[in-house]
Design an enzyme around this catalytic site. Sequence first.
Site, PDB file in Angstrom:
ATOM      1  N   THR A  84      24.990  62.567  47.873  1.00  0.00           N
ATOM      2  CA  THR A  84      24.737  61.291  47.201  1.00  0.00           C
ATOM      3  C   THR A  84      24.066  60.343  48.177  1.00  0.00           C
ATOM      4  O   THR A  84      23.377  59.405  47.755  1.00  0.00           O
ATOM      5  CB  THR A  84      26.047  60.663  46.674  1.00  0.00           C
ATOM      6  OG1 THR A  84      27.049  60.782  47.692  1.00  0.00           O
ATOM      7  CG2 THR A  84      26.524  61.359  45.424  1.00  0.00           C
ATOM      8  N   LYS A 143      26.103  71.164  56.968  1.00  0.00           N
ATOM      9  CA  LYS A 143      25.154  70.042  56.829  1.00  0.00           C
ATOM     10  C   LYS A 143      24.097  70.068  57.941  1.00  0.00           C
ATOM     11  O   LYS A 143      23.116  69.341  57.882  1.00  0.00           O
ATOM     12  CB  LYS A 143      25.907  68.711  56.828  1.00  0.00           C
ATOM     13  CG  LYS A 143      26.808  68.534  55.597  1.00  0.00           C
ATOM     14  CD  LYS A 143      27.561  67.213  55.654  1.00  0.00           C
ATOM     15  CE  LYS A 143      28.625  67.052  54.579  1.00  0.00           C
ATOM     16  NZ  LYS A 143      28.071  66.664  53.269  1.00  0.00           N
ATOM     17  N   HIS A 197      33.477  70.082  43.161  1.00  0.00           N
ATOM     18  CA  HIS A 197      32.565  69.467  44.130  1.00  0.00           C
ATOM     19  C   HIS A 197      32.162  70.403  45.252  1.00  0.00           C
ATOM     20  O   HIS A 197      31.585  69.943  46.242  1.00  0.00           O
ATOM     21  CB  HIS A 197      33.206  68.230  44.757  1.00  0.00           C
ATOM     22  CG  HIS A 197      33.474  67.113  43.805  1.00  0.00           C
ATOM     23  ND1 HIS A 197      32.588  66.086  43.588  1.00  0.00           N
ATOM     24  CD2 HIS A 197      34.522  66.874  42.997  1.00  0.00           C
ATOM     25  CE1 HIS A 197      33.091  65.254  42.702  1.00  0.00           C
ATOM     26  NE2 HIS A 197      34.271  65.712  42.321  1.00  0.00           N
ATOM     27  N   LYS A 204      26.438  61.289  57.420  1.00  0.00           N
ATOM     28  CA  LYS A 204      27.275  62.049  56.477  1.00  0.00           C
ATOM     29  C   LYS A 204      28.381  62.664  57.312  1.00  0.00           C
ATOM     30  O   LYS A 204      28.331  62.611  58.550  1.00  0.00           O
ATOM     31  CB  LYS A 204      26.467  63.146  55.785  1.00  0.00           C
ATOM     32  CG  LYS A 204      25.632  63.985  56.757  1.00  0.00           C
ATOM     33  CD  LYS A 204      24.762  65.025  56.059  1.00  0.00           C
ATOM     34  CE  LYS A 204      23.500  64.459  55.452  1.00  0.00           C
ATOM     35  NZ  LYS A 204      23.472  64.486  54.013  1.00  0.00           N
ATOM     36  N   ARG A 205      29.401  63.237  56.675  1.00  0.00           N
ATOM     37  CA  ARG A 205      30.421  63.934  57.452  1.00  0.00           C
ATOM     38  C   ARG A 205      29.757  64.978  58.355  1.00  0.00           C
ATOM     39  O   ARG A 205      28.709  65.540  58.002  1.00  0.00           O
ATOM     40  CB  ARG A 205      31.429  64.608  56.520  1.00  0.00           C
ATOM     41  CG  ARG A 205      32.388  63.639  55.870  1.00  0.00           C
ATOM     42  CD  ARG A 205      33.211  62.878  56.886  1.00  0.00           C
ATOM     43  NE  ARG A 205      34.221  63.733  57.472  1.00  0.00           N
ATOM     44  CZ  ARG A 205      35.516  63.649  57.214  1.00  0.00           C
ATOM     45  NH1 ARG A 205      35.979  62.714  56.406  1.00  0.00           N
ATOM     46  NH2 ARG A 205      36.377  64.471  57.794  1.00  0.00           N
ATOM     47  N   LYS A 246      20.915  57.411  47.889  1.00  0.00           N
ATOM     48  CA  LYS A 246      20.930  56.040  48.421  1.00  0.00           C
ATOM     49  C   LYS A 246      19.669  55.773  49.234  1.00  0.00           C
ATOM     50  O   LYS A 246      19.067  54.697  49.150  1.00  0.00           O
ATOM     51  CB  LYS A 246      22.191  55.829  49.280  1.00  0.00           C
ATOM     52  CG  LYS A 246      23.481  55.879  48.454  1.00  0.00           C
ATOM     53  CD  LYS A 246      24.739  56.064  49.300  1.00  0.00           C
ATOM     54  CE  LYS A 246      25.892  56.522  48.406  1.00  0.00           C
ATOM     55  NZ  LYS A 246      27.035  57.061  49.161  1.00  0.00           N
TER      56      LYS A 246
HETATM   57  C1  26Q Z   1      41.624  69.399  50.233  1.00  0.00           C
HETATM   58  C2  26Q Z   1      42.906  69.859  50.523  1.00  0.00           C
HETATM   59  C3  26Q Z   1      43.677  69.243  51.478  1.00  0.00           C
HETATM   60  C4  26Q Z   1      43.166  68.144  52.150  1.00  0.00           C
HETATM   61  C5  26Q Z   1      41.911  67.692  51.866  1.00  0.00           C
HETATM   62  C6  26Q Z   1      41.130  68.325  50.910  1.00  0.00           C
HETATM   63  C7  26Q Z   1      39.773  67.819  50.602  1.00  0.00           C
HETATM   64  C8  26Q Z   1      39.496  66.466  50.717  1.00  0.00           C
HETATM   65  C9  26Q Z   1      38.233  65.989  50.446  1.00  0.00           C
HETATM   66  C10 26Q Z   1      38.775  68.666  50.198  1.00  0.00           C
HETATM   67  C11 26Q Z   1      37.504  68.176  49.935  1.00  0.00           C
HETATM   68  C12 26Q Z   1      37.229  66.832  50.042  1.00  0.00           C
HETATM   69  C13 26Q Z   1      35.923  66.248  49.782  1.00  0.00           C
HETATM   70  C14 26Q Z   1      34.871  66.899  49.332  1.00  0.00           C
HETATM   71  C15 26Q Z   1      33.585  66.229  49.133  1.00  0.00           C
HETATM   72  O1  26Q Z   1      33.397  65.083  49.501  1.00  0.00           O
HETATM   73  N1  26Q Z   1      32.626  66.903  48.508  1.00  0.00           N
HETATM   74  C16 26Q Z   1      31.329  66.301  48.256  1.00  0.00           C
HETATM   75  O2  26Q Z   1      31.355  65.717  46.966  1.00  0.00           O
HETATM   76  C17 26Q Z   1      30.169  64.959  46.725  1.00  0.00           C
HETATM   77  C18 26Q Z   1      30.332  64.277  45.379  1.00  0.00           C
HETATM   78  O3  26Q Z   1      30.253  65.195  44.347  1.00  0.00           O
HETATM   79  C19 26Q Z   1      28.946  65.863  46.759  1.00  0.00           C
HETATM   80  O4  26Q Z   1      27.816  65.046  46.632  1.00  0.00           O
HETATM   81  C20 26Q Z   1      28.886  66.626  48.087  1.00  0.00           C
HETATM   82  O5  26Q Z   1      27.837  67.560  48.050  1.00  0.00           O
HETATM   83  C21 26Q Z   1      30.209  67.334  48.330  1.00  0.00           C
HETATM   84  O6  26Q Z   1      30.202  67.938  49.619  1.00  0.00           O
END
Ligand code: 26Q
Length: 850
Positions: free
Chosen positions: A675, A571, A370, A565-566, A679
């Site tokens: 995503t 972003k 991702h 979004k985050r 929406k």
């Molecule tokens: C990793 C290690 C330790 C703690 C947390 C994490 C961690 C947690 C969540 C790393 C990444 C995430 C989330 C990533 C994320 O949301 N990525 C998004 O995924 C979406 C679905 O595929 C995409 O549409 C977005 O572009 C992408 O940023």
Amino acid sequence: MPNKKTTDKTVVNSVRSARTSKAIAQDFAEHLKYDADADIFHTTQEGRYEALANTIRDRIVHQWNKSRKTQRAKNAKHVYYLSLEFLMGRAMTNNINNMGIMDQVTEALKSLGYTYEELADVEPDAGLGNGGLGRLAACFLDSMATLEIPSYGYGIRYNYGIFKQLISNGYQFEQPDNWLRYGNPWEIPRSDVAYTVNFGGKVQHFRENGREMYKWVDTDKIIGMAYDMPIIGYGGTTVNTLRLWSAKAVEDFSFQDFNEGDYTQAVRDKVTAENISQVLYPNDTQYLGKVLRLKQQYFFVACSLADIVRRFKRKFTDWKEFPNQAAIQLNDTHPSIAVAELMRILIDEEGLEWDEAWEITKATLGYTNHTLMPEALEKWPVPMFEELLPRHLQIIYEINNRFLKFAVSFFPTANAENLNAIRKISIIEESNPKNIRMANLAIVGSHAINGVAALHTELLKNYMFPEFRTIYPEKFQNKTNGITPRRWLLSANPGLSSLITDAIGPQWITDASQLSKLSAFATDPAFAEKFAKVKYENKKNAAHFLQKDCSIIVNPDSIFDVQVKRIHEYKRQLLNAFNIVLLYQKIKNDAAFASSFKPVTFLFGGKSAPGYVNAKLSIKLINSIATVINNDPAVKDKLRVHFMPNYRVTMAESVIPATNISEQISTAGLEASGTGNMKFMLNGALTIGTLDGANVEIQEEVGPENCYIFGHTEDQIAALKGHYSPWDFINRDDEIRSAVELLRRDFFNINEPGAFDALLHEILDCGDRFFIFADLRMYADRHQEILDLYNNNFSDFNRKAILNVACSGKFSSDRTIKEYAEQIWGAKPCHVTLNTSAHSVLADAHKHAK
Ligand code: 26Q
């Protein structure tokens, strides 16, 4: 021949399964009275919500049971979606709509003097995720159930989901999200489904009957107990399961310590054990290397694999059948320890040879990537790993040895380039201390690796993992993300849903490609007028929501321009903020511009990781700009800026249907897919965005004239790198230069001078890593084009908005899931017959007793 008794039974049970409004009303009243020992006239809103949830649940159970039985009886291949995040939001409206009983429920409540909305509003969001990745998992569960694919979501039942965001003096503060405080009526605790998970200890090596054996001993043990939530497919036939694991201590507390008088020590071990499922880590993109996170990962993978293996062994003995029965998808690298755990189970517990175990493991696992941000790639220090999972470390070393031997043949000559290639693909990073690279482990141990949008997959193959692509060209695939039209249109936007259904029939709900039929209505004046009216009503609803939720007052007659979004540098919420400053200046300095300027409301929402300094500062900057602009009489009623605190699924469901302009403005090449962009499109907003992630495909579907693309492309950004200076762009543009000066002079923060120095220093003097100034002029111009269109030619704007809905069919997660099912999982629909008639439980019980 039914005897008298069975007839009685049918009457009794119809109350809990029949779908008439009368039966629903009676069941509700009974829950209200009996579950809470309540005087019907003195119930609380919470009590009524719970009674309604239990009433709905009664109507789910039968079909849930039946789905499980049918899927097993047919030996259907199951999909297991392993994810540390499931951002489910609320369940009530979705469950009722997917069962198709909203009218009956509304009527039942009305007959008792309640409204559905007030009860639905009590439910807290299940916020078990950070953002896109977690919400994607939730949309996928909906699509798998709707497509009747037998599947389980596996994750952690966090006691605390994503923190609640408070804004005070413009700054973000975090508060724990105790979402289970009043219990969760949608979950069923399964105390009989529990597994022991081992940590620590050591590995004993010995020979038995001529075979090398490894035994993991002297471990610390923790129990994982299952909590199940129903996932109802649209139409209510297939009900799949989201199974979340909760950590329990093996013993409640140490009697020995207790008897010796050490009361604190007696419960401390229990608390430590149960810490594992306490809290979701609130960061995305930056891995932290925290041991508790690794424990979470192994904990939920061990429980899930044990559960999958147990289900398999109930019916099969030949392990070759395993990949025909189970497809396990890894949602990013977070569950990638599954590669080593499945090998450990097959070799150490089931007695398979390495090669056979390895083929089974690869054939079963798939890995979805991702991100393209290098700092997000997970790696674990070998010493930490060795202490926690010594047997898994051995297995990973062995996987790596065999893999590298195989890989060398692709890079045969020992030149510097090839040696570097081998160094890059090794699962072990030769740093000090050494690290285990989880993405490399996932790639080597899976048969399919996919990106989440076409551009992202290309960048993965060409820049992130080119060596792996050389070795395994056949493993790489694209699966462009999608969203569920049930939650994001049918439930969130009932006005537009009815309008669409009136025009083209209801098939779009399960076949989003049907939406293309709306193109014919884009120039139909009657339809266009109704479409605009729906948007206006949605704005009024969103205004009402925002006033109630966070005391924000917005004008439904203004254009809604939304970035939710985050909060992340990549972003580029700051790009949006700079454009707002440009508009503000222009309104103040250019009377002609000001007099023709029509009201715009800029809405921001999103959480920052608690430790992400620059992201937190950009929240403060947006709020500072908002305060000045909203209080400046010179722009009064024209420009409004709001940061909506605590953005979450429920807020998205209210704000997205009300939006006119969707902000998707990441630095090209950095947003894997997005995503939210989908929406907004589905709900009739026009996108302003860069050629990044799925925006590329959105433009392809709707056409460049209906989608406002701007800015440097990914390869242009790549070409800029090395010799880019933001000042080249600032100095050649007077408006931009004076906006920068305004900020540097603390114009928006006279009470806190210097508050943004660090942030400004970062973007002005440290190279502007995310190319804000390279894109700002193009962005501002493109943005103005949309405002002009809305204000001078609304019917054309409206037509484009309709075309966006019409062309959004590709972005249904049903399409995405079909592709996964066919091209990665080899999973097929398994039809479950629907039984909505009153069901006699007592008759079943009698049958069973015989
Ligand atoms: C990793 C290690 C330790 C703690 C947390 C994490 C961690 C947690 C969540 C790393 C990444 C995430 C989330 C990533 C994320 O949301 N990525 C998004 O995924 C979406 C679905 O595929 C995409 O549409 C977005 O572009 C992408 O940023």
